[in-house]
Enzyme design. Structure first.
Site, short mmCIF file in Angstrom:
data_model
loop_
_atom_site.label_atom_id
_atom_site.label_comp_id
_atom_site.label_asym_id
_atom_site.label_seq_id
_atom_site.Cartn_x
_atom_site.Cartn_y
_atom_site.Cartn_z
N CYS A 112 0.82 -1.23 0.00
CA CYS A 112 0.00 0.00 0.00
C CYS A 112 0.84 1.26 0.00
CB CYS A 112 -0.93 0.00 1.21
SG CYS A 112 -2.28 -1.16 1.03
N HIS A 255 -2.67 7.53 3.25
CA HIS A 255 -3.20 6.29 2.69
C HIS A 255 -4.48 5.94 3.45
CE1 HIS A 255 -3.69 2.25 1.36
NE2 HIS A 255 -3.34 1.71 2.51
N ASN A 285 -10.21 0.84 0.94
CA ASN A 285 -8.77 0.83 0.69
C ASN A 285 -8.52 0.40 -0.76
OD1 ASN A 285 -6.02 0.40 0.59
ND2 ASN A 285 -5.93 -0.84 2.46
O1 UT7 Z 1 -3.38 -0.91 3.81
C1 UT7 Z 1 -2.37 -1.78 4.16
C2 UT7 Z 1 -2.16 -1.85 5.62
N1 UT7 Z 1 -3.34 -2.35 6.29
C3 UT7 Z 1 -3.83 -1.74 7.35
O2 UT7 Z 1 -3.31 -0.72 7.73
C4 UT7 Z 1 -4.99 -2.39 8.07
C5 UT7 Z 1 -4.71 -2.48 9.55
N2 UT7 Z 1 -5.74 -3.18 10.33
C6 UT7 Z 1 -7.00 -2.73 10.48
O3 UT7 Z 1 -7.38 -1.74 9.88
C7 UT7 Z 1 -7.89 -3.44 11.47
O4 UT7 Z 1 -7.12 -4.35 12.21
C8 UT7 Z 1 -9.11 -4.18 10.83
C9 UT7 Z 1 -10.10 -3.17 10.34
C10 UT7 Z 1 -8.63 -5.06 9.69
C11 UT7 Z 1 -9.80 -5.03 11.88
O5 UT7 Z 1 -10.19 -4.24 13.00
P1 UT7 Z 1 -9.83 -4.70 14.50
O6 UT7 Z 1 -10.39 -3.69 15.39
O7 UT7 Z 1 -8.34 -4.92 14.56
O8 UT7 Z 1 -10.65 -6.04 14.64
P2 UT7 Z 1 -10.15 -7.54 14.92
O9 UT7 Z 1 -9.51 -8.11 13.71
O10 UT7 Z 1 -9.37 -7.58 16.18
O11 UT7 Z 1 -11.52 -8.25 15.18
C12 UT7 Z 1 -12.32 -7.96 16.32
C13 UT7 Z 1 -13.53 -8.87 16.32
C14 UT7 Z 1 -13.17 -10.35 16.16
O12 UT7 Z 1 -14.10 -11.11 16.93
P3 UT7 Z 1 -13.65 -11.70 18.36
O13 UT7 Z 1 -12.48 -12.59 18.07
O14 UT7 Z 1 -13.30 -10.50 19.18
O15 UT7 Z 1 -14.89 -12.42 18.80
C15 UT7 Z 1 -13.40 -10.61 14.68
O16 UT7 Z 1 -13.70 -11.97 14.43
O17 UT7 Z 1 -14.36 -8.55 15.21
C16 UT7 Z 1 -14.59 -9.73 14.41
N3 UT7 Z 1 -14.65 -9.34 13.00
C17 UT7 Z 1 -15.78 -8.91 12.41
N4 UT7 Z 1 -17.03 -8.74 12.87
C18 UT7 Z 1 -17.96 -8.27 12.00
C19 UT7 Z 1 -13.64 -9.32 12.09
N5 UT7 Z 1 -14.11 -8.87 10.92
C20 UT7 Z 1 -15.42 -8.61 11.09
C21 UT7 Z 1 -16.42 -8.12 10.23
N6 UT7 Z 1 -17.66 -7.97 10.74
N7 UT7 Z 1 -16.19 -7.80 8.95
#
Ligand code: UT7
Length: 328
Positions: A112, A255, A285
């Site tokens: 990215c 970004h 993104n």
């Molecule tokens: O562009 C290149 C570089 N990339 C980035 O900079 C992206 C960096 N990361 C992020 O932006 C975030 O980590 C995400 C948006 C990808 C995810 O957000 P998060 O706050 O880190 O969520 P998480 O992955 O820790 O998930 C939290 C919870 C999980 O459930 P449990 O384990 O707490 O029960 C996931 O299973 O949310 C759940 N979850 C969802 N729930 C509903 C994960 N994806 C989804 C979804 N809808 N789409």
């Protein structure tokens, strides 16, 4: 001495809008989760075509806006992680489509951060004085490598392209002033964000065909922590080096991966929300297209002499910032 000056912007987003509501009929997710965690409401999807389709449309607009004939372009650099084919380069495909008969060019990728790395690449080419009309295009058809069964990633990405024209101007006070780029895998980051298949380490065979390795994989939490620090640190570094402050910085151009990462970089720079270019809510993104797509959308609000800080973070990890003084 020549300065590399941005003299125009063109962009393109496909018509089809994939909303959070529609995604929640495909995977177990909902609008509230996506908006709270990422800031994204919808993204665009290209239904027919490839990355070169997106890029060509953005460049067509750029040529029109800058009153440039195709034969005047002498360099075309394509930042993409979703090139049309492995060989030849998407630059060749675009060159043929648009009749850029006097341009040579190539593709490269840096996750990215690709467009941002491209700012430094094109700066060096243009400052040499050898090239007069250079196009840097950030283009990605992310839907071609997105797994619409994986709710961790499919809510994030969209398709788009945007391009800038860069020209040499002698002793100009405008243009690309300073850049700082980084690459560091911290002994494990390669496993946190990748697309493995079709790389020489992951050739297609009967076994790998069953795996989902041709899609983007991301351990979002691990990437998030590094992205927040990486982007905020490098913005601060380039601001300090160039004596920029909240008072003389007109725009932060980040970004668009996650609104929360953008907010962290903005906080560190001491800026208010109205000084940050933001369109993640509409496009998600779009990888290499996010930064030029922001310039494209905010172009009318930009004024000659505005100080812009571009910044990105991506797979690898790669990250960086670029200080640009707007020229028109
Ligand atoms: O562009 C290149 C570089 N990339 C980035 O900079 C992206 C960096 N990361 C992020 O932006 C975030 O980590 C995400 C948006 C990808 C995810 O957000 P998060 O706050 O880190 O969520 P998480 O992955 O820790 O998930 C939290 C919870 C999980 O459930 P449990 O384990 O707490 O029960 C996931 O299973 O949310 C759940 N979850 C969802 N729930 C509903 C994960 N994806 C989804 C979804 N809808 N789409």
């Amino acid at each position: 001495m020549y300065k590399a000056v941005i003299t125009g912007v063109g962009g393109y987003v496909p018509d089809y809008i994939l909303t959070n509501e529609e995604l929640s009929t495909i995977v177990d997710t909902n609008d509230e989760w996506i908006v709270t965690r990422t800031g994204i409401k919808e993204r665009r999807i290209l239904k027919e075509g490839a990355t070169s389709t997106l890029a060509s449309k953005a460049i067509e607009e750029l040529l029109l806006k800058t009153n440039t004939k195709p034969e005047e372009v002498d360099l075309l650099i394509v930042a993409t992680v979703t090139g049309d084919m492995r060989v030849p380069s998407t630059a060749n495909i675009i060159q043929e489509k648009l009749n850029l008969v006097n341009a040579w060019g190539f593709d490269y990728q840096a996750g990215c951060s690709g467009f941002l790395f491209g700012i430094e690449i094109v700066q060096r080419f243009v400052e040499s004085g050898r090239y007069k009309k250079c196009i840097l295009v950030g283009a990605d058809m992310m839907s071609s490598i997105t797994n619409y069964k994986d709710r961790n990633t499919c809510i994030l990405f969209g398709d788009a392209a945007a391009a800038i024209m860069i020209e040499p101007q002698e002793n100009s006070e405008y243009g690309i002033i300073d850049t700082q780029n980084y690459c560091n895998s911290f002994g494990g980051a390669i496993e946190n964000l990748n697309v493995k298949r079709h790389g020489s380490a992951y050739p297609l065979n009967a076994v790998t065909e069953l795996l989902d390795e041709h899609y983007v994989y991301q351990d979002g939490k691990k990437v998030f922590v590094k992205a927040v620090k990486g982007m905020a640190d490098v913005v601060e570094e380039v601001m300090l080096r160039n004596k920029l402050s909240k008072d003389n910085l007109a725009w932060l151009v980040p970004h668009q991966a996650n609104k929360r990462i953008i907010d962290a970089a903005r906080d560190r720079a001491g800026l208010t929300e109205d000084k940050v270019m933001l369109n993640i809510q509409k496009y998600g993104n779009t990888t290499n297209a996010t930064i030029p797509l922001c310039l494209w959308e905010y172009e009318k609000q930009l004024k000659k002499g505005d100080n812009l800080m571009l910044c990105a973070f991506g797979a690898g990890y790669t990250w960086g910032a670029a200080y640009v003084k707007w020229a028109y």
